[in-house]
Enzyme design. Structure first.
Site, PDB file in Angstrom:
ATOM      1  N   ALA A 119      -9.379 -10.136  -2.682  1.00 53.73           N
ATOM      2  CA  ALA A 119      -7.887 -10.066  -2.610  1.00 53.73           C
ATOM      3  C   ALA A 119      -7.223 -10.416  -3.828  1.00 53.73           C
ATOM      4  CB  ALA A 119      -7.437 -11.313  -1.838  1.00 53.73           C
ATOM      5  N   GLY A 148     -12.495 -10.059   0.185  1.00 56.40           N
ATOM      6  CA  GLY A 148     -11.740  -9.280   1.196  1.00 56.40           C
ATOM      7  C   GLY A 148     -12.315  -7.758   1.210  1.00 56.40           C
ATOM      8  N   GLU A 187     -15.297  -7.889   3.242  1.00 47.41           N
ATOM      9  CA  GLU A 187     -14.775  -7.838   4.893  1.00 47.41           C
ATOM     10  C   GLU A 187     -14.171  -6.667   5.080  1.00 47.41           C
ATOM     11  OE1 GLU A 187     -12.892 -12.315   5.187  1.00 47.41           O
ATOM     12  OE2 GLU A 187     -12.490 -11.591   3.405  1.00 47.41           O
ATOM     13  N   GLU A 217     -15.530 -16.644  -1.809  1.00 47.06           N
ATOM     14  CA  GLU A 217     -14.341 -17.550  -1.669  1.00 47.06           C
ATOM     15  C   GLU A 217     -14.442 -19.116  -1.765  1.00 47.06           C
ATOM     16  OE1 GLU A 217     -13.679 -13.567   0.740  1.00 47.06           O
ATOM     17  OE2 GLU A 217     -15.309 -15.183   0.351  1.00 47.06           O
TER      18      GLU A 217
END
Length: 262
Positions: free
Chosen positions: A68, A113, A116, A136
């Site tokens: 992200a 991300g 993911e 994270e």
């Protein structure tokens, strides 16, 4: 059409490329919105232009999606962070629900991300240079786009705990060993191999592929009896389609079937 994506097409195969190489293709709100819009548009296309397989990759040689966008994420309130996470989850559900398979071609970093996002695809082909991880916890966070759920379903709860708790990245070969990825390829062969595989899918009966994807995804978390009933109903329904008639007739005639757009 898009600020952060490149979308190219060859016959029934579409390649969607996250195109922010200067940011290592990091996910921000705009990327999530444009990916959602792109897959919605592909799914809503009329039958004659409908996609039969898609490839999702990242621009440049360094990253699929490095994670992200921390610069954008750092200023979020709790409510805004929830909305950002919810947008990622909507994209993931959409990728799982579209009628065509999606292959993630991971050409570099797939962290946070990015890992993911790759997990939202039907399966993953990886470059030998790829790196996967859920870092994270290094930031005082946990995965927000489905990592705690899809990762455990892909590699098992024990492996997912190890990756999420430690935040340590793993190589493509390690990802292959634990079942996170399906194939590891030399970097130069990654996209050509993904394209060849996607073309193979596109030659199959599109209604059968769509029904197979639906049965696999919906049956995975169901009890066995319910999942087998879903399969039986899908199997029976396909016999009413022209695809099945074409496929069975071609087999008996010892020729390859050619499936029309539906």
């Amino acid at each position: 059409m898009y600020e952060t994506l490149l979308v190219t097409r060859a016959d029934h195969v579409v390649t969607v490329t996250v195109n922010r190489p200067s940011k290592l293709n990091a996910l921000n709100a705009l990327v999530l919105a444009e990916l959602t819009a792109a897959f919605q548009s592909l799914e809503a296309a009329p039958p004659e232009t409908r996609v039969r397989a898609a490839i999702l990759t990242g621009a440049g040689e360094k990253a699929f999606v490095a994670g992200a966008d921390i610069g954008e994420m750092a200023g979020l309130s709790a409510a805004q962070a929830y909305a950002f996470s919810a947008a990622g989850h909507r994209l993931g559900r959409l990728m799982e629900d579209v009628s065509f398979p999606i292959i993630a071609a991971v050409n570099g970093f797939a962290l946070g991300g990015g890992c993911e996002l790759a997990l939202c695809a039907d399966y993953i082909f990886a470059s030998e240079r790829a790196k996967f991880g859920q870092p994270e916890t290094n930031l005082g966070l946990l995965p927000g786009f489905g990592g705690t759920q899809r990762l455990s379903r892909r590699v098992g709860l024990g492996r997912a705990r190890e990756l999420v708790y430690s935040g340590e990245p793993i190589s493509a070969e390690q990802a292959l060993q634990i079942g996170l990825v399906n194939r590891v390829l030399p970097a130069a062969q990654l996209l050509p191999s993904a394209e060849e595989h996607a073309r193979r899918i596109a030659e199959q009966a599109p209604l059968a592929v769509a029904a197979s994807k639906r049965a696999l995804n919906r049956g995975f978390d169901a009890d066995l009896a319910s999942a087998c009933e879903l399969e039986a109903r899908s199997f029976g329904a396909l016999f009413a389609t022209d695809d099945a008639k074409q496929g069975l007739t071609a087999f008996l005639a010892k020729r390859r079937a050619t499936y029309q757009a539906r």
